[in-house]
Motif scaffolding. Structure first.
Motif, short mmCIF file in Angstrom:
data_model
loop_
_atom_site.label_atom_id
_atom_site.label_comp_id
_atom_site.label_asym_id
_atom_site.label_seq_id
_atom_site.Cartn_x
_atom_site.Cartn_y
_atom_site.Cartn_z
N LEU A 1 0.33 -0.92 0.20
CA LEU A 1 0.06 0.03 0.06
C LEU A 1 0.85 0.94 -0.17
N ARG B 1 -5.85 4.36 -3.31
CA ARG B 1 -4.94 3.50 -3.13
C ARG B 1 -5.21 2.36 -2.64
N ARG C 1 -7.10 0.69 -5.73
CA ARG C 1 -5.49 0.97 -6.84
C ARG C 1 -4.92 -1.19 -6.82
N CYS C 2 -4.20 -1.00 -5.38
CA CYS C 2 -3.90 -2.12 -4.97
C CYS C 2 -4.59 -3.79 -5.27
#
Length: 366
Positions: free
Chosen positions: A36, A59, A62-63
């Motif tokens: 992350l 974020r 997206r991960c």
């Protein structure tokens, strides 16, 4: 077996210890990891300041998109894993793991309770209740919950779901110190502390002890590493004390060598509720690096490493100062080094992972 999540093993070596320990027992571990990129302090700050949550959510999504793709490819290549280990700070990741692997044994490395950590750092009210709810959700998604102390296992809604696994230290911390440290020829006792300067670590207690030990005539060379909420107070206490060096940050790959170049590594010293329940990374890492470790005399630390470290009463700067003065005596330091050396093998990944391996076997996950 899958190691899964957005963990950062360089910043938070706990998951690296578990993975190395599992592999040392002959277990194949495939890592599906999309870090992350937030430190522990940044994650806690995000959770304490709700207006920052969109940054975390974007974020995280997206991960997670990457992890979903990784999971599909892994299933095609290897089939369904028997177990999925969700790495440290996986409060959100464990939800995704439960959805992606509904028939696997999901293991949550629950080293940190979000609500408890926020309370220790001064939060209260609704934020703590929300974070405590997040802890409960994370634990509910897991079949097996790994904690670092018995005190933390008893905090689980269902303690029987937990297994206690000591934090240990990666083998990367087993590095030789400088020749002057190894032979005891340093002109002053070299002491190191590193941390986030949170209340549980007791940095003001350390500062008072160093100041008083030097005032009493002890020759100390002290290195203080890190930054956090109690750093200003520690600096204020140690203003004018000779022999103290401050570092706001040391890269993770350089930290083992820096610690190994000191004779004494300091643990934690507060008497906060959280401080009385944990055995911090730095205690294990200091032992692995070949240091004499001085830390507070609490039940979990006494159980885990009591025979191999120097224990002083929690929140007692006078006792810590006395311990530092004592370790300035060559004979006392040599005896403490012998005690510390006896504990190094007990904190290796293969040894600390044994309870987790046994628990996985009992569940038929291997």
């Amino acid at each position: 077996m899958i190691a899964f999540g957005t963990y950062d093993a360089a910043r938070h070596p706990r998951v690296a210890v578990l993975i190395a320990g599992l592999r040392a027992h002959g277990i194949k571990v495939t890592e599906l990891n999309r870090p992350l990129g937030f430190s522990t302090a940044e994650r806690v700050r995000l959770l304490q300041q709700p207006w920052r949550l969109p940054v975390l959510v974007l974020r995280l999504l997206r991960c997670w998109a990457g992890l979903v793709g990784d999971s599909v490819r892994q299933r095609r290549a290897e089939g369904r894993p028997g177990a999925v280990l969700v790495g440290y700070l996986g409060h959100f990741d464990v939800v995704l793991a439960r959805l992606l692997y509904p028939r696997s044994v999901v293991v949550l490395d629950h080293l940190v309770f979000a609500g408890d950590t926020a309370t220790d750092r001064g939060a209260a009210g609704l934020r703590v209740r929300l974070l405590t709810g997040l802890d409960r959700l994370a634990v509910a998604c897991a079949d097996l919950v790994v904690t670092d102390t018995e005190e933390h296992r008893q905090m689980l809604p269902v303690p029987d779901k937990g297994v206690v696994v000591l934090v240990g230290a990666p083998d990367a911390w087993r590095v030789p110190g400088s020749s002057s440290v190894a032979t005891g020829e340093a002109p002053a006792l070299s002491v190191v502390f590193f941390g986030l300067y949170t209340p549980l670590q007791g940095a003001p207690v350390i500062a008072e002890a160093v100041r008083d030990a030097v005032t009493a005539g002890a020759a100390l060379r002290v290195t203080m590493v890190g930054a956090g909420q109690e750093l200003p107070r520690a600096r204020e206490i140690l203003a004018g004390t000779p022999g103290v060096t401050w570092h706001d940050w040391v890269e993770p790959d350089l930290l083992p060598g820096l610690v190994a170049d000191h004779q004494v590594c300091l643990g934690i010293f507060s008497d906060t509720p959280k401080g009385l329940r944990v055995v911090p990374n730095k205690v294990y890492q200091g032992l692995a690096a070949g240091c004499v470790v001085v830390t507070s005399d609490t039940p979990p630390q006494r159980r885990a490493v009591g025979e191999n470290v120097e224990l002083v009463p929690a929140a007692d700067s006078r006792a810590l100062a006395d311990a530092l003065v004592t370790l300035c005596e060559p004979a006392e330091l040599a005896a403490a080094r012998v005690r510390a050396a006896r504990g190094r093998d007990r904190i290796r990944p293969q040894v600390v992972a044994e309870p987790l391996v046994a628990a996985l076997h009992r569940r038929g996950a291997l």
